[in-house]
Write an enzyme that holds these catalytic residues in place. Sequence first.
Site, PDB file in Angstrom:
ATOM      1  N   GLY A   1      28.712  15.329  38.296  1.00  0.00           N
ATOM      2  CA  GLY A   1      27.314  14.957  38.028  1.00  0.00           C
ATOM      3  C   GLY A   1      26.371  16.014  38.565  1.00  0.00           C
ATOM      4  O   GLY A   1      26.789  17.129  38.873  1.00  0.00           O
ATOM      5  N   ASN A   2      25.107  15.689  38.653  1.00  0.00           N
ATOM      6  CA  ASN A   2      24.144  16.622  39.250  1.00  0.00           C
ATOM      7  C   ASN A   2      23.076  15.831  39.998  1.00  0.00           C
ATOM      8  O   ASN A   2      23.097  14.599  40.002  1.00  0.00           O
ATOM      9  CB  ASN A   2      23.542  17.555  38.187  1.00  0.00           C
ATOM     10  CG  ASN A   2      22.816  16.784  37.113  1.00  0.00           C
ATOM     11  OD1 ASN A   2      21.816  16.121  37.381  1.00  0.00           O
ATOM     12  ND2 ASN A   2      23.315  16.852  35.875  1.00  0.00           N
ATOM     13  N   PHE A   3      22.165  16.551  40.624  1.00  0.00           N
ATOM     14  CA  PHE A   3      21.217  15.910  41.557  1.00  0.00           C
ATOM     15  C   PHE A   3      19.975  15.332  40.885  1.00  0.00           C
ATOM     16  O   PHE A   3      19.052  14.915  41.569  1.00  0.00           O
ATOM     17  CB  PHE A   3      20.774  16.918  42.623  1.00  0.00           C
ATOM     18  CG  PHE A   3      21.882  17.352  43.531  1.00  0.00           C
ATOM     19  CD1 PHE A   3      22.544  16.419  44.321  1.00  0.00           C
ATOM     20  CD2 PHE A   3      22.282  18.673  43.597  1.00  0.00           C
ATOM     21  CE1 PHE A   3      23.574  16.807  45.164  1.00  0.00           C
ATOM     22  CE2 PHE A   3      23.309  19.070  44.434  1.00  0.00           C
ATOM     23  CZ  PHE A   3      23.963  18.137  45.223  1.00  0.00           C
TER      24      PHE A   3
END
Length: 401
Positions: free
Chosen positions: A208-210
């Site tokens: 995923g990412n932030f």
Amino acid sequence: MIAGKKIILGITGGIAAYKAASLVRLLVKGGAEVQVIMTPNAKEFIAPLTLSTLSGKPVISEFFTANTGQWNSHVDLGLWADAMVIAPATASTIGKMANGVADNMLVTTYLSAKAPVFVAPAMDLDMFKHPTTKRNLDLLRSYGNHIIEPAAGELASHLIGKGRMEEPENIYKVLDAFFDQQHDLQGKKVLITAGPTYEKIDPVRFIGNFSSGKQGFALAQECAERGAEVTLVTGPVNLSIAHPGVTRIDVMSADEMHNAVVSRFPEHDIAIMCAAVADYKVEHVMDHKIKREKGDAPVLTLVKNPDIAKAAGAMKRPDQVLVGFALETDNEDAHAHEKLLKKNLDFIVLNSLKDEGAGFQCSTNKVKIIESDGSETVYPCKDKRMVAKDIVDVLKSKYLK
Ligand code: CTP
């Protein structure tokens, strides 16, 4: 236009309460009907008589009037108003609003209010900087409330810093501009993507990412408040949105987001691609949890995800508008121009991770809008809700008939 609008002005117990008198006067002069609600402490800073005289209405402070027994209904008030403004808003009231501590007339009315809410904080600089205040203001933003940022200058403590309530003239201008533009997207359908995507590795892990989704949600709220019918396709985020004009579609992966967007884009006038889509997914997702003890560390083979914005760009009709984002760390302008062309966007919103206050997780953003006709506009660092307003203003003024 403020004329004819019904406005609840909530006043809390801070020194800036004296400025509320000027705000009432400005609003009444502008043709608004103003109902003042004060917290018990606010009455220590300014007399209710001053405010009832200026507003032409008795000030409400208690749940009932002691000498007559008349009940003040926070529910009726909440439904009556076209807008609720809390100015000044102390750290204490902001905390109560954010957490549902309904122990006075002002906060109960806030919880019942259906109208847009504007909060003008006023406090000492260290209180304003405190993580609790920051978190509570973030919560209010996430409920769709508008925060009118305090100004910097000399405070009541004689310290210099950010915390002074915005001047009544400027609060008036924010409200006036809000009512002016309120329905300029009426009849338009807007599709917005937001948040990250999660790409499964096995049943318990993902890539995923932030991305927090805050900018996409702020755009959805802004478009809905301006009268649009919004479809918000969002990846996994910790945010809620309550506006009846927003239909929320929750997805997990880029493939799910792609399907949700491609199937719905034709029926929309505008699409704003704000999601931080994972560029790659795992080629073979494990159907069981990968165990640490068994064998060597696994090697994951990644394959490309679909480019959702590009797919929308390829389908775009001349009557549709497509907006993209670019989050860059280097060669920002060149990359943004490339994406604008490659994805057939009408304009792109560039944010650089090099800029303080821009990008993932924070509540502010600093953007540059680059349009396909070559024009560029640089904006200062602002609350993401205000950035959403800037983006929709460009859309409205240059791209919609
Ligand atoms: N985007 C998209 N689908 C993808 C990747 C990006 O819809 N698979 C959209 C984003 O929502 C954004 C724009 O395309 O509006 C640019 O996204 P960005 O991640 O900056 O660019 P990429 O095309 O992924 O290129 P790179 O990662 O190489 O910078």
